[in-house]
Write an enzyme that holds these catalytic residues in place. Structure first.
Site, PDB file in Angstrom:
ATOM      1  N   CYS A  49     -21.980  -9.363  34.608  1.00  0.00           N
ATOM      2  CA  CYS A  49     -21.735 -10.351  35.639  1.00  0.00           C
ATOM      3  C   CYS A  49     -22.464 -11.617  35.240  1.00  0.00           C
ATOM      4  CB  CYS A  49     -22.137  -9.853  37.017  1.00  0.00           C
ATOM      5  SG  CYS A  49     -23.882  -9.821  37.270  1.00  0.00           S
ATOM      6  N   ARG A  96     -26.216  -6.534  32.086  1.00  0.00           N
ATOM      7  CA  ARG A  96     -26.442  -5.448  33.041  1.00  0.00           C
ATOM      8  C   ARG A  96     -25.848  -4.101  32.609  1.00  0.00           C
ATOM      9  NH1 ARG A  96     -25.972  -7.821  39.044  1.00  0.00           N
ATOM     10  NH2 ARG A  96     -27.511  -6.233  39.425  1.00  0.00           N
ATOM     11  N   PRO A  97     -26.452  -3.488  31.598  1.00  0.00           N
ATOM     12  CA  PRO A  97     -25.956  -2.188  31.142  1.00  0.00           C
ATOM     13  C   PRO A  97     -26.276  -1.061  32.141  1.00  0.00           C
ATOM     14  CG  PRO A  97     -27.964  -2.779  29.974  1.00  0.00           C
ATOM     15  CD  PRO A  97     -27.635  -3.943  30.870  1.00  0.00           C
ATOM     16  N   ARG A 105     -21.189  -4.406  41.536  1.00  0.00           N
ATOM     17  CA  ARG A 105     -21.907  -3.502  40.629  1.00  0.00           C
ATOM     18  C   ARG A 105     -22.512  -2.298  41.339  1.00  0.00           C
ATOM     19  NH1 ARG A 105     -23.531  -3.996  35.735  1.00  0.00           N
ATOM     20  NH2 ARG A 105     -25.305  -2.692  36.241  1.00  0.00           N
ATOM     21  N   ASP A 114     -34.673 -11.660  42.845  1.00  0.00           N
ATOM     22  CA  ASP A 114     -33.717 -12.122  43.850  1.00  0.00           C
ATOM     23  C   ASP A 114     -34.232 -13.303  44.674  1.00  0.00           C
ATOM     24  OD1 ASP A 114     -31.927 -10.258  42.982  1.00  0.00           O
ATOM     25  OD2 ASP A 114     -32.129  -8.897  44.682  1.00  0.00           O
ATOM     26  N   LYS A 126     -29.573  -5.461  52.393  1.00  0.00           N
ATOM     27  CA  LYS A 126     -28.362  -5.167  51.606  1.00  0.00           C
ATOM     28  C   LYS A 126     -28.634  -4.098  50.545  1.00  0.00           C
ATOM     29  CE  LYS A 126     -27.138  -7.808  47.926  1.00  0.00           C
ATOM     30  NZ  LYS A 126     -26.887  -6.953  46.752  1.00  0.00           N
ATOM     31  N   ASN A 127     -29.748  -4.265  49.814  1.00  0.00           N
ATOM     32  CA  ASN A 127     -29.985  -3.353  48.696  1.00  0.00           C
ATOM     33  C   ASN A 127     -30.431  -1.960  49.142  1.00  0.00           C
ATOM     34  OD1 ASN A 127     -29.229  -5.385  47.049  1.00  0.00           O
ATOM     35  ND2 ASN A 127     -31.266  -5.816  46.211  1.00  0.00           N
ATOM     36  N   ASP A 153     -27.141   2.120  30.781  1.00  0.00           N
ATOM     37  CA  ASP A 153     -27.654   3.180  29.894  1.00  0.00           C
ATOM     38  C   ASP A 153     -28.709   4.052  30.579  1.00  0.00           C
ATOM     39  OD1 ASP A 153     -29.044   0.646  29.759  1.00  0.00           O
ATOM     40  OD2 ASP A 153     -30.323   1.513  28.225  1.00  0.00           O
ATOM     41  N   LEU A 154     -29.538   3.459  31.436  1.00  0.00           N
ATOM     42  CA  LEU A 154     -30.599   4.262  32.072  1.00  0.00           C
ATOM     43  C   LEU A 154     -30.022   5.251  33.084  1.00  0.00           C
ATOM     44  CD1 LEU A 154     -33.227   1.408  32.555  1.00  0.00           C
ATOM     45  CD2 LEU A 154     -33.273   3.225  30.832  1.00  0.00           C
ATOM     46  N   ARG A 205     -21.593 -12.162  50.386  1.00  0.00           N
ATOM     47  CA  ARG A 205     -21.846 -10.822  49.837  1.00  0.00           C
ATOM     48  C   ARG A 205     -23.158 -10.262  50.370  1.00  0.00           C
ATOM     49  NH1 ARG A 205     -22.838 -10.563  44.147  1.00  0.00           N
ATOM     50  NH2 ARG A 205     -23.643  -8.640  45.012  1.00  0.00           N
TER      51      ARG A 205
HETATM   52  C1  UD1 Z   1     -30.908  -4.174  41.879  1.00  0.00           C
HETATM   53  C2  UD1 Z   1     -30.525  -5.055  43.032  1.00  0.00           C
HETATM   54  C3  UD1 Z   1     -30.452  -6.518  42.615  1.00  0.00           C
HETATM   55  C4  UD1 Z   1     -31.753  -6.934  41.933  1.00  0.00           C
HETATM   56  C5  UD1 Z   1     -32.123  -5.962  40.823  1.00  0.00           C
HETATM   57  C6  UD1 Z   1     -33.494  -6.239  40.225  1.00  0.00           C
HETATM   58  C7  UD1 Z   1     -29.166  -3.553  44.361  1.00  0.00           C
HETATM   59  C8  UD1 Z   1     -27.840  -3.266  44.939  1.00  0.00           C
HETATM   60  N1  UD1 Z   1     -29.240  -4.614  43.557  1.00  0.00           N
HETATM   61  O1  UD1 Z   1     -29.859  -4.280  40.909  1.00  0.00           O
HETATM   62  O2  UD1 Z   1     -30.250  -7.307  43.781  1.00  0.00           O
HETATM   63  O3  UD1 Z   1     -31.592  -8.226  41.375  1.00  0.00           O
HETATM   64  O4  UD1 Z   1     -32.146  -4.611  41.328  1.00  0.00           O
HETATM   65  O5  UD1 Z   1     -34.464  -6.168  41.197  1.00  0.00           O
HETATM   66  O6  UD1 Z   1     -30.140  -2.902  44.659  1.00  0.00           O
HETATM   67  N2  UD1 Z   1     -31.067  -2.308  33.061  1.00  0.00           N
HETATM   68  C9  UD1 Z   1     -30.869  -1.695  31.843  1.00  0.00           C
HETATM   69  N3  UD1 Z   1     -30.208  -0.508  31.828  1.00  0.00           N
HETATM   70  C10 UD1 Z   1     -29.759   0.099  32.954  1.00  0.00           C
HETATM   71  C11 UD1 Z   1     -29.990  -0.520  34.194  1.00  0.00           C
HETATM   72  C12 UD1 Z   1     -30.653  -1.729  34.203  1.00  0.00           C
HETATM   73  O7  UD1 Z   1     -31.256  -2.221  30.805  1.00  0.00           O
HETATM   74  O8  UD1 Z   1     -29.163   1.186  32.863  1.00  0.00           O
HETATM   75  C13 UD1 Z   1     -31.786  -3.590  33.107  1.00  0.00           C
HETATM   76  C14 UD1 Z   1     -30.999  -4.697  33.796  1.00  0.00           C
HETATM   77  O9  UD1 Z   1     -30.081  -5.325  32.923  1.00  0.00           O
HETATM   78  C15 UD1 Z   1     -32.118  -5.617  34.247  1.00  0.00           C
HETATM   79  C16 UD1 Z   1     -33.225  -4.632  34.615  1.00  0.00           C
HETATM   80  O10 UD1 Z   1     -32.926  -3.420  33.921  1.00  0.00           O
HETATM   81  O11 UD1 Z   1     -32.541  -6.421  33.169  1.00  0.00           O
HETATM   82  C17 UD1 Z   1     -33.354  -4.334  36.095  1.00  0.00           C
HETATM   83  O12 UD1 Z   1     -32.065  -4.043  36.612  1.00  0.00           O
HETATM   84  P1  UD1 Z   1     -31.833  -3.024  37.799  1.00  0.00           P
HETATM   85  O13 UD1 Z   1     -33.101  -2.770  38.517  1.00  0.00           O
HETATM   86  O14 UD1 Z   1     -31.069  -1.843  37.309  1.00  0.00           O
HETATM   87  O15 UD1 Z   1     -30.853  -3.855  38.728  1.00  0.00           O
HETATM   88  P2  UD1 Z   1     -29.817  -3.217  39.715  1.00  0.00           P
HETATM   89  O16 UD1 Z   1     -30.333  -1.915  40.180  1.00  0.00           O
HETATM   90  O17 UD1 Z   1     -28.439  -3.300  39.126  1.00  0.00           O
END
Ligand code: UD1
Length: 416
Positions: free
Chosen positions: A112, A117-118, A88, A303, A18-19, A120-121, A395
């Site tokens: 969620c 889940r910001p 997301r 996950d 999926k990812n 910002d990055l 999902r």
């Molecule tokens: C992806 C996966 C999800 C998995 C997660 C962590 C997909 C579609 N989903 O979600 O199944 O649980 O990786 O392995 O691939 N964060 C920030 N700022 C940002 C982005 C993220 O602070 O801009 C934080 C998040 O809140 C979290 C951490 O970074 O604490 C990792 O999140 P991230 O790797 O971004 O998760 P996703 O890519 O959304």
């Protein structure tokens, strides 16, 4: 509905990840030429991404595991709240839209149940490429008459970000000059996306390591690709085998993606053997409690945290599970406790006191992996377990119910 107590036995084949498939489908926006993606799981999330692509003007359909994405007609730069808010991962259309059209307006996905889940990055990366970013009425509006390669650091409080790495990497493929992403996510799904982009003509090096280098090109062409197997589905089925004291052969596995998980399952006492493209897992002896901490890849995947917790609830002794990616990802604790589990949450830790057996109960799924953990608990619980809100399960798991049934589980669906 699950009637617990059956040892699972037999063979099962994994679906595509999926990812990996979600950003790869988004990446088809980067080209005007046809793309053919194989091994696509028929999931609610896949279909949501296809709906978003079609709403943006891309003609893309899923048929028997193959997505054919035809040439773009007129691609819109606006991804609407109604669609983006349902998933997301749809935020990862921003990178390709910005790369291709040099402008994008994409709804902010919002939080969620597993955390704030910001994004910002993601935005930091786009800004580093020269985009002007405004947030207006819940939308991110990104504009860049010219995207320029740059050196950037994309690590956050919880380490690297999977979708931020995907998003920025996609935009950078069509930027001028060289982009270097430091603290890039190393997840196999990021590597799969990079491989697809390379087939489209992108110049990418270092994917799978924390430093990815992308040399921008003028255009990307159409390409074909087969999605990697889903390592989280593999892990979920491995836990299903152990929790039921079963014996199953899982086919279409990328063994090298399962290192942290296999290490923990072996530490708990599982018998695991690798054969050509398959993993054989068998319950050998009484399991031992384990401590685990979720971390970015190659660490233990967040996950799989909920599913491992189900296993530990019936493993005598004390296990400690520490969540370092989403410190609030514990919605399943209360539901497992309703089935008789002894779990105490202390901040980002869950202390699990393993007991002899769970008892079936009506429980409610709160999110995708929590719903899988409740199904696993139901497989071992005495009596009947009723898991409601299983749309969460749909999902991200393709036919999980049919796959478990084929392994002998007593599982069926009733209308809610
Ligand atoms: C992806 C996966 C999800 C998995 C997660 C962590 C997909 C579609 N989903 O979600 O199944 O649980 O990786 O392995 O691939 N964060 C920030 N700022 C940002 C982005 C993220 O602070 O801009 C934080 C998040 O809140 C979290 C951490 O970074 O604490 C990792 O999140 P991230 O790797 O971004 O998760 P996703 O890519 O959304």
């Amino acid at each position: 509905m699950i009637e617990g107590g059956v040892r699972l036995k037999g063979e099962v084949t994994l679906s595509g990840a999926k990812n990996a498939v979600l950003p790869i489908l988004a990446a088809t926006l980067l080209t005007d030429e046809p793309c053919v993606i194989k091994g696509v799981p028929n999931l609610r999330d896949t279909n949501t991404m296809l709906k978003i692509l079609r709403a943006l003007g891309k003609n893309a359909e899923l048929n028997k595991g193959i997505v054919t994405a035809l040439p773009n007609k007129h691609i819109s730069y606006i991804a609407d709240y109604k669609l983006v808010s349902t998933m997301r991962a749809s935020f990862c259309v921003l990178g390709p839209l910005l790369g291709k059209l040099k402008k994008a307006k994409v709804s902010l996905p919002g939080g969620c149940v597993i955390g704030i889940r910001p994004v910002d990055l993601h935005l930091k990366g786009f800004k580093a490429l020269g985009a002007k970013i405004n947030i207006e009425s819940g939308y991110v509006i990104a504009k860049a008459p010219r995207l320029k390669g740059n050196h950037m650091y994309l690590g956050g409080t919880y380490g690297s970000s999977v979708l931020a790495t995907d998003n920025v990497m996609m935009a950078a493929t069509l930027a001028q000059g060289v982009t270097v992403i430091e603290s890039a996510a190393c997840e196999p799904e990021v590597v799969d996306l990079a491989e697809f982009l390379i087939k489209m003509g992108a110049k990418i090096k270092g994917h799978g390591t924390p430093i990815i280098e992308i040399e921008g090109v003028k255009y990307l062409h159409g390409a074909g690709h087969t999605i990697i197997p889903d390592r989280i589905e593999a892990g979920t089925l491995m836990v299903a085998a152990l929790i039921t004291k079963g014996d199953i052969l899982i086919k279409n596995v990328s063994f090298q993606h399962l290192g942290a998980l296999i290490d923990k399952l072996e530490e708990a006492g599982a018998w695991i053997s690798r054969t050509d493209g398959s993993v054989h897992i068998r319950f050998k002896k009484r399991l031992k409690p384990i401590n685990l901490t979720t971390l970015p890849y190659p660490g233990f995947p967040t996950d799989m945290q909920a599913q491992m917790m189900s296993l530990m609830t019936v493993t005598p002794g004390i296990s400690v599970i520490t969540e370092k990616i989403y410190p609030d990802r514990f919605m399943h604790v209360a539901e497992l406790n309703r089935m008789g589990a002894h779990i105490q949450r202390e901040g980002p830790h869950a202390i699990v006191e393993g007991i002899r057996g769970l008892s079936g109960a009506p429980v409610m799924a709160s999110d995708l992996r929590a719903s899988a953990c409740l199904v696993l608990a139901g497989l071992v619980a005495r009596g009947k377990t009723e898991v409601s809100r299983i749309y969460h399960l749909e999902r991200g798991y393709e036919n999980l119910e049919a796959k478990l049934e084929a392994l002998g589980a007593k599982i069926w669906r009733e209308k809610e």
